[in-house]
Design a protein around this motif. Structure first.
Motif, short mmCIF file in Angstrom:
data_model
loop_
_atom_site.label_atom_id
_atom_site.label_comp_id
_atom_site.label_asym_id
_atom_site.label_seq_id
_atom_site.Cartn_x
_atom_site.Cartn_y
_atom_site.Cartn_z
N VAL A 50 0.84 -1.21 0.00
CA VAL A 50 0.00 0.00 0.00
C VAL A 50 0.87 1.25 0.00
O VAL A 50 0.61 2.21 -0.73
CB VAL A 50 -0.99 0.00 1.19
CG1 VAL A 50 -1.68 1.35 1.33
CG2 VAL A 50 -2.03 -1.10 1.02
N VAL A 51 1.93 1.26 0.81
CA VAL A 51 2.82 2.42 0.87
C VAL A 51 3.46 2.67 -0.50
O VAL A 51 3.45 3.79 -1.01
CB VAL A 51 3.90 2.22 1.95
CG1 VAL A 51 5.02 3.25 1.82
CG2 VAL A 51 3.28 2.29 3.34
N LEU A 52 3.99 1.62 -1.11
CA LEU A 52 4.65 1.77 -2.41
C LEU A 52 3.66 2.19 -3.51
O LEU A 52 3.95 3.09 -4.29
CB LEU A 52 5.36 0.48 -2.80
CG LEU A 52 6.59 0.14 -1.97
CD1 LEU A 52 7.12 -1.24 -2.35
CD2 LEU A 52 7.68 1.19 -2.13
N LEU A 53 2.51 1.55 -3.54
CA LEU A 53 1.51 1.90 -4.55
C LEU A 53 1.03 3.34 -4.39
O LEU A 53 0.82 4.05 -5.38
CB LEU A 53 0.31 0.95 -4.49
CG LEU A 53 0.54 -0.45 -5.04
CD1 LEU A 53 -0.69 -1.32 -4.81
CD2 LEU A 53 0.89 -0.40 -6.52
N THR A 54 0.89 3.77 -3.15
CA THR A 54 0.46 5.15 -2.92
C THR A 54 1.47 6.14 -3.46
O THR A 54 1.10 7.10 -4.14
CB THR A 54 0.23 5.40 -1.42
OG1 THR A 54 -0.76 4.48 -0.95
CG2 THR A 54 -0.23 6.81 -1.16
N PHE A 55 2.74 5.92 -3.18
CA PHE A 55 3.76 6.84 -3.70
C PHE A 55 3.86 6.78 -5.20
O PHE A 55 3.99 7.81 -5.87
CB PHE A 55 5.11 6.59 -3.03
CG PHE A 55 5.31 7.48 -1.84
CD1 PHE A 55 5.99 8.67 -1.94
CD2 PHE A 55 4.78 7.12 -0.61
CE1 PHE A 55 6.16 9.50 -0.85
CE2 PHE A 55 4.94 7.94 0.49
CZ PHE A 55 5.64 9.13 0.38
N ILE A 56 3.80 5.59 -5.76
CA ILE A 56 3.87 5.45 -7.21
C ILE A 56 2.67 6.15 -7.87
O ILE A 56 2.79 6.76 -8.92
CB ILE A 56 3.93 3.96 -7.62
CG1 ILE A 56 5.29 3.38 -7.22
CG2 ILE A 56 3.66 3.77 -9.10
CD1 ILE A 56 5.35 1.87 -7.31
N TYR A 57 1.52 6.08 -7.22
CA TYR A 57 0.30 6.68 -7.77
C TYR A 57 0.26 8.19 -7.52
O TYR A 57 -0.07 8.97 -8.40
CB TYR A 57 -0.93 6.01 -7.14
CG TYR A 57 -2.22 6.42 -7.79
CD1 TYR A 57 -2.65 5.80 -8.95
CD2 TYR A 57 -3.01 7.43 -7.25
CE1 TYR A 57 -3.83 6.17 -9.58
CE2 TYR A 57 -4.19 7.81 -7.86
CZ TYR A 57 -4.59 7.18 -9.02
OH TYR A 57 -5.75 7.55 -9.63
N ARG A 58 0.59 8.58 -6.29
CA ARG A 58 0.40 9.97 -5.89
C ARG A 58 1.46 10.92 -6.46
O ARG A 58 1.16 12.07 -6.77
CB ARG A 58 0.38 10.04 -4.37
CG ARG A 58 0.03 11.40 -3.87
CD ARG A 58 -0.18 11.44 -2.41
NE ARG A 58 -0.42 12.82 -2.06
CZ ARG A 58 -0.71 13.24 -0.88
NH1 ARG A 58 -0.82 12.38 0.09
NH2 ARG A 58 -0.90 14.51 -0.64
N TYR A 59 2.69 10.47 -6.54
CA TYR A 59 3.80 11.34 -6.96
C TYR A 59 3.52 12.01 -8.32
O TYR A 59 3.65 13.23 -8.43
CB TYR A 59 5.11 10.56 -6.97
CG TYR A 59 6.31 11.46 -7.15
CD1 TYR A 59 6.91 12.06 -6.06
CD2 TYR A 59 6.84 11.69 -8.41
CE1 TYR A 59 8.01 12.88 -6.21
CE2 TYR A 59 7.94 12.52 -8.58
CZ TYR A 59 8.53 13.11 -7.48
OH TYR A 59 9.60 13.93 -7.64
N PRO A 60 3.13 11.26 -9.35
CA PRO A 60 2.86 11.92 -10.64
C PRO A 60 1.71 12.94 -10.56
O PRO A 60 1.75 13.96 -11.24
CB PRO A 60 2.49 10.77 -11.59
CG PRO A 60 3.01 9.55 -10.94
CD PRO A 60 3.03 9.81 -9.47
N PHE A 61 0.71 12.65 -9.72
CA PHE A 61 -0.38 13.62 -9.57
C PHE A 61 0.14 14.90 -8.94
O PHE A 61 -0.20 16.01 -9.37
CB PHE A 61 -1.52 13.05 -8.71
CG PHE A 61 -2.54 12.32 -9.52
CD1 PHE A 61 -3.49 13.00 -10.26
CD2 PHE A 61 -2.57 10.95 -9.53
CE1 PHE A 61 -4.43 12.33 -11.01
CE2 PHE A 61 -3.51 10.25 -10.27
CZ PHE A 61 -4.44 10.95 -11.02
#
Length: 175
Positions: free
Chosen positions: A109-120
């Motif tokens: 969850v932590v990794l997916l959140t950063f991978i998802y949120r960073y580009p936004f």
């Protein structure tokens, strides 16, 4: 590679500090361990506070933004609860600590959140007008709220298990 280096170089240090904290918590969760409710609250607390800050700073008092984020949390909380519904936590009466099983979902969850949120975050910083786009709002806040909700749902399940254990210990002490 050059573009990634530019983004990484312009990312505030506090973002990297939060990422390191969350990453270390996710890695530590891969093994069973003794812990406390306070420690279990760190990651959902960080996600919640970061989400509150993000919505307030980027969208202010927009009811749409708050509703989308909260709806994401609600859906995510159900998912989080279901992810750990078969896990147990043992309350160790002599120390008051909790013995929890390995949690393989936290790091993901932590990794997916950063991978998802960073580009936004990068896109919204470069193109602030994107905040007015409802599809961006739903994709950004709905999904981020969902990730936050997963962590909240897991924590609420752990709270329930600890409360049950305490009731059982109190009941056994009265018998």
């Amino acid at each position: 590679m050059h573009v990634f280096q530019q983004f990484a170089a312009h990312t505030p240090l506090w973002v990297w500090a939060i990422f390191a904290l969350l990453l270390s918590c996710g890695i530590a969760a891969l093994w069973p361990s003794k812990t406390s409710l306070g420690k279990l609250a760190i990651v959902p607390g960080v996600f919640t506070l970061w989400g509150l800050w993000s919505v307030a700073n980027r969208y202010g008092s927009s009811w749409d933004a708050w509703a989308v984020w909260l709806a994401g949390i609600a859906v995510g909380a159900v998912i989080g609860w279901r992810l750990v519904r078969r896990q147990s936590i043992t309350l160790l009466p002599e120390s008051g600590q909790l013995l929890r099983a390995a949690d393989y979902s936290l790091l993901l969850v932590v990794l997916l959140t950063f991978i998802y949120r960073y580009p936004f975050e990068v896109g919204l910083a470069l193109y602030p007008a994107m905040t007015d786009d409802i599809s961006t709002l739903i994709a950004y806040l709905g999904v981020y709220g969902g990730f936050t909700g997963i962590l909240i749902g897991k924590f609420l399940h752990y709270l329930r298990l600890v409360a049950q254990s305490r009731r059982q210990l109190l009941g056994a002490g009265q018998a």
